[in-house]
Design a protein around this motif. Structure first.
Motif, PDB file in Angstrom:
ATOM      1  N   LYS A 157      48.986  55.818  47.018  1.00 22.52           N
ATOM      2  CA  LYS A 157      47.745  55.041  46.920  1.00 22.52           C
ATOM      3  C   LYS A 157      46.959  55.504  45.698  1.00 22.52           C
ATOM      4  N   GLU A 203      43.596  48.475  42.925  1.00 25.11           N
ATOM      5  CA  GLU A 203      43.317  49.574  43.841  1.00 25.11           C
ATOM      6  C   GLU A 203      44.105  49.344  45.133  1.00 25.11           C
ATOM      7  N   GLY A 204      45.018  50.266  45.429  1.00 19.50           N
ATOM      8  CA  GLY A 204      45.794  50.090  46.646  1.00 19.50           C
ATOM      9  C   GLY A 204      47.099  50.842  46.644  1.00 19.50           C
ATOM     10  N   ASP A 205      48.094  50.260  47.290  1.00 14.80           N
ATOM     11  CA  ASP A 205      49.388  50.907  47.484  1.00 14.80           C
ATOM     12  C   ASP A 205      50.343  50.630  46.320  1.00 14.80           C
ATOM     13  N   GLY A 231      46.515  45.896  48.636  1.00 16.93           N
ATOM     14  CA  GLY A 231      45.715  46.271  47.485  1.00 16.93           C
ATOM     15  C   GLY A 231      44.809  45.161  47.012  1.00 16.93           C
TER      16      GLY A 231
END
Length: 225
Positions: free
Chosen positions: A24, A36-38, A48
């Motif tokens: 992440k 922004e996220g996985d 995300g």
């Protein structure tokens, strides 16, 4: 080219002389795109949010939802630059399956999609309240359907081909008297001789999906919405 990333539990891994991001974290490109996220092996993969930077420096969300190997797939929200908003299913970055689209001009569609096109059962509501419920193909009304003329208080049921109604029946709906421009008198009884035989002998009608518009189509649409 990326000039900044912020690791939360983000890690680098190397395979065949290439570096991959996994876990992440945040990634900001020089063009102002922020994810922004996985991550998985260098791809946006998992859940995300993708945003872009505005002229005033603030960020505006483009998409939030599920990703598979760098493309939206699964369920997600898409916010378009023209003000349209879509929520539903995706596959390989395109609308696929059931979803809802709120258009910036005030119209609304809920139903099924295929490769970003309206396809299958769906309902489209116009700004004036008129709406079409029925089959779609290639973003156009196509097949069995019904159109509610809410401004005049009439219901049109029939067959559409490439957005054009080729055969239909018209009836008054119960709330006709409460509409903006109701018909002055109820629709007169049909006077065409042998109208049922003419309809049954129509090659086009015979080729349509079997079943009653009033029953099977109504049931499918009512269950979906």
């Amino acid at each position: 080219m990326v000039f900044y990333y912020s690791p939360n539990v983000l890690s680098w891994s190397m395979s065949k002389e290439h570096f991959y991001l996994s876990g992440k974290g945040s990634f900001l490109t020089y063009t102002g795109k922020l994810y922004e996220g996985d991550w998985y092996k260098g791809f946006r993969h998992g859940y995300g949010t993708l945003s872009h930077r505005l002229d005033n420096g603030k960020l505006s969300i483009d998409y939030r939802g599920n990703w598979v190997r760098g493309k939206p797939e699964g369920i997600g929200w898409r916010y378009y630059a023209n003000g349209d908003v879509y929520f539903g299913f995706w596959k390989s970055g395109k609308k696929e399956g059931y979803g809802k689209l709120w258009y910036s001009d005030g119209t609304f569609y809920v139903g099924y999609w295929s490769k970003d096109q309206k396809c299958g059962l769906g309902m489209f509501i116009q700004v004036n309240g008129n709406r079409y419920e029925g089959n779609w193909e290639d973003n156009l009304k196509h097949g069995l359907g019904r159109f509610y003329h809410m401004n005049t208080g009439q219901l049109q049921e029939g067959c559409w081909v490439r957005d054009l109604c080729v055969t239909s029946k018209m009836v008054d709906i119960i709330i006709r008297q409460c509409c903006d421009q109701p018909t002055e008198y109820p629709i007169p009884e049909e006077q065409l001789r042998n109208s049922v035989n003419i309809l049954e002998e129509s090659d086009f009608w015979v080729r349509q999906k079997s079943g009653s518009i009033d029953n099977k189509l109504k049931y499918c649409l009512d269950q979906m919405f």
